[in-house]
Design a protein around this motif. Sequence first.
Motif, short mmCIF file in Angstrom:
data_model
loop_
_atom_site.label_atom_id
_atom_site.label_comp_id
_atom_site.label_asym_id
_atom_site.label_seq_id
_atom_site.Cartn_x
_atom_site.Cartn_y
_atom_site.Cartn_z
N ARG A 59 29.83 77.48 0.31
CA ARG A 59 30.97 77.14 1.16
C ARG A 59 30.45 76.34 2.34
N GLU A 60 31.09 75.19 2.59
CA GLU A 60 30.58 74.31 3.61
C GLU A 60 31.59 74.10 4.73
N PHE A 61 31.03 73.86 5.89
CA PHE A 61 31.84 73.60 7.07
C PHE A 61 32.58 72.27 6.95
N VAL A 62 33.83 72.26 7.37
CA VAL A 62 34.62 71.03 7.38
C VAL A 62 34.99 70.64 8.82
N ALA A 63 35.60 71.58 9.54
CA ALA A 63 36.09 71.26 10.88
C ALA A 63 36.36 72.54 11.63
N VAL A 64 36.42 72.41 12.96
CA VAL A 64 36.75 73.57 13.79
C VAL A 64 37.45 73.11 15.06
N ASN A 65 38.36 73.97 15.49
CA ASN A 65 39.04 73.80 16.77
C ASN A 65 38.67 75.02 17.59
N TYR B 94 39.32 76.95 2.95
CA TYR B 94 39.50 78.24 3.61
C TYR B 94 39.64 78.04 5.11
N CYS B 95 40.56 78.75 5.71
CA CYS B 95 40.56 78.82 7.16
C CYS B 95 39.84 80.10 7.57
N ALA B 96 39.26 80.06 8.74
CA ALA B 96 38.50 81.18 9.24
C ALA B 96 38.67 81.27 10.74
N ALA B 97 38.47 82.46 11.28
CA ALA B 97 38.68 82.65 12.71
C ALA B 97 37.57 83.51 13.30
N THR B 98 37.27 83.22 14.55
CA THR B 98 36.31 84.00 15.30
C THR B 98 36.71 84.00 16.76
N TRP C 189 37.60 75.52 9.47
CA TRP C 189 37.99 75.19 8.10
C TRP C 189 36.71 74.95 7.30
N PHE C 190 36.66 75.55 6.14
CA PHE C 190 35.53 75.40 5.23
C PHE C 190 36.08 75.04 3.85
N ARG C 191 35.22 74.56 3.01
CA ARG C 191 35.63 74.28 1.63
C ARG C 191 34.51 74.62 0.67
N GLN C 192 34.93 74.87 -0.55
CA GLN C 192 33.96 75.28 -1.56
C GLN C 192 34.37 74.75 -2.92
N THR C 193 33.38 74.25 -3.64
CA THR C 193 33.56 73.83 -5.02
C THR C 193 32.71 74.72 -5.91
N PRO C 194 33.05 74.80 -7.19
CA PRO C 194 32.33 75.70 -8.09
C PRO C 194 30.82 75.44 -8.09
N GLY C 195 30.07 76.50 -7.94
CA GLY C 195 28.62 76.40 -7.99
C GLY C 195 27.96 75.96 -6.70
N LYS D 232 29.18 79.60 8.74
CA LYS D 232 30.21 80.49 8.20
C LYS D 232 29.96 81.95 8.58
N SER D 233 28.72 82.29 8.87
CA SER D 233 28.41 83.67 9.26
C SER D 233 29.00 84.03 10.63
N THR D 234 29.40 83.03 11.39
CA THR D 234 29.99 83.27 12.70
C THR D 234 31.39 83.86 12.62
N TYR D 235 32.06 83.62 11.52
CA TYR D 235 33.48 83.94 11.40
C TYR D 235 33.71 85.35 10.89
N ASN D 236 34.60 86.05 11.57
CA ASN D 236 34.92 87.43 11.22
C ASN D 236 36.07 87.53 10.23
#
Length: 123
Positions: A44-50, A94-98, A35-41, A107-111
């Motif tokens: 995108r930053e990491f929040v959590a991962v399982n 954002y959710c992301a998966a790899t 899970w990542f999050r992003q605010t304007p400007g 974030k570059s790890t996630y496809n």
Amino acid sequence: VQLQASGGGLVQAGDSLKLSCVVSGGRVNQLSMGWFRQTPGKEREFVAVNSRTGGMRHYTDSVQGRFTVSRDHTKNTAYLQMNGLKPEDAAVYYCAATTTWSRLREKSTYNYWGQGTLVTVSS
């Protein structure tokens, strides 16, 4: 693999929200779900991962103890439970998966990425 995030909304400080990320074209228990999050400007930053093994859960310091990641393989869905929300938690999430289990804070790890869901927290 496609990801569909949902669950965002407008809440007051101190409230809770649970974000969902439905996985299609793959199995959630074979993926590391981030899970990542992003605010304007801002970046995108990491929040959590399982992690894909399910045994490792990591959180950024600012959400540790308030946010919890989980998954339900019967629903092929990953979750981010957010408690004690603060105004600074407001962002598009954002959710992301790899398929890997290393470098999961990057974030570059996630496809694969979901479309994002907006969380707004009023003070």
